[in-house]
Write an enzyme that holds these catalytic residues in place. Sequence first.
Site, short mmCIF file in Angstrom:
data_model
loop_
_atom_site.label_atom_id
_atom_site.label_comp_id
_atom_site.label_asym_id
_atom_site.label_seq_id
_atom_site.Cartn_x
_atom_site.Cartn_y
_atom_site.Cartn_z
N TYR A 113 -17.79 -5.39 -24.66
CA TYR A 113 -18.36 -4.32 -23.83
C TYR A 113 -17.21 -3.48 -23.28
O TYR A 113 -16.22 -4.02 -22.79
CB TYR A 113 -19.14 -4.94 -22.66
CG TYR A 113 -19.55 -3.93 -21.59
CD1 TYR A 113 -20.83 -3.39 -21.58
CD2 TYR A 113 -18.64 -3.51 -20.63
CE1 TYR A 113 -21.21 -2.46 -20.62
CE2 TYR A 113 -19.01 -2.56 -19.66
CZ TYR A 113 -20.29 -2.05 -19.67
OH TYR A 113 -20.66 -1.12 -18.72
N GLU A 202 -20.37 4.49 -22.10
CA GLU A 202 -20.49 3.05 -22.24
C GLU A 202 -20.69 2.66 -23.69
O GLU A 202 -21.49 3.28 -24.39
CB GLU A 202 -21.67 2.55 -21.39
CG GLU A 202 -21.80 1.04 -21.36
CD GLU A 202 -23.09 0.60 -20.68
OE1 GLU A 202 -23.01 0.10 -19.55
OE2 GLU A 202 -24.17 0.75 -21.28
#
Length: 392
Positions: A113, A202
């Site tokens: 991530y 993101e």
Amino acid sequence: MYARAGEYTRAVVDLYEYQGKELFRRYGIPVSEGRLATTPEQARAAATELGGPVVVKAQVLTGGRGKAGGIKLAASPEEAEARAREILGLDIRGHVVRRLWIERASEIAKEYYLSIAFDRGEKKPLLMLTTEGGVDIEEVAETKPEALSRLHVDVLEGFQPYQGRRLVYGAGIEDVSEQKQVLAILGKLYEAFVGCDAMLCEINPLIVTPEGEVKALDSKFTVDDNSLYKHPEIAEMRDLSAADPQEALARERGVTYVKLDGEVGILGNGAGLVMSTLDVIALAGGRPANFCDLGGGGDAEGVVSALEVITGDPQVRSIFFNIFGGITRCDEVARGILAALERMPIDHPIVVRLDGTNAEEGRRILAEAAPENLHVEPTMLEAARKAVALAA
Ligand code: GDP
Ligand code: MN
């Protein structure tokens, strides 16, 4: 309870995954090749063009698509068509799927991530990296905070390579080739974040393939809409049809409008006054349904536009006009309200609080000519109580 102007007036543009990936691609962040499709036939054609297995991905402005059945693998063009038929029209948390992104399927060895978000508290971009990707990042932050590598960037200094190394080591990425690739992606993501005036970039998951290649499998890209004048190509990406219909109408009319979820519609002049009005409604035990800021003006044209937007929201049960006359005089606003109500009769109860320059004359004008459902109150608190009572 106290409203902060910035929290309500914060306006951003959320981009679809495929649009975010297009921006990633321009900045040199590795992504898979894909095609947009709006029909099952197009999905099939896209899969044929791409060749090999593909993934059919619902394009909606919300996360958790995988869990909701909006992301499916397909081994052949026929399967891609079948999966597209299943996913198109699906309702994912209130978002109906109208577009699909057909992408060459990736093999996944690891899911990381990576994100850059603007941290308003620190007034700096916040970089976050963890090898615990693919899942909800809030969950990682809660259950395994030590796995989350975090770092703020000073906007004047810019992102520095040593910061990248600190993040990568902090996250515990040990493979040297992976380290290099993630470092390169970090630098490019920071460039994309600054270059596009983003509020959030993101990548979840940032994957490592079995061959050791690192790439962005998903994208969540949010841009500050005050900067759109600098980015016409991003402004064009904005999907106005996905917006709240009232917000779209407000934008069209040039009215500042924010949707909330209570019962009292609020109309005021000036951001500060409107923010206080939200608080006073809460103090009176009610909840604002939305608010419109008339800015400095109070002419009939502006009032009609704002009323149209406010009353189009089916949650509104009463309307609170809170006007402080400064440069705009209360008698002008009173005439504006009457002219607006003549052009656009309203069934909802309306409570008006007028104060400031020529307040008495404004109140007299309303008292003489106002329709029965319009109530004039002398103070903000009394007016708020009345508006809340009438919304019950
Ligand atoms: P989200 O659920 O809205 O966050 O959508 P994502 O794009 O992140 O996809 C959700 C999950 O689907 C990912 O975490 C992957 O596990 C899986 N997925 C997406 N694309 C691929 C792919 O190309 N190959 C494989 N094997 N899985 C994929
Ligand atoms: Mn994702």
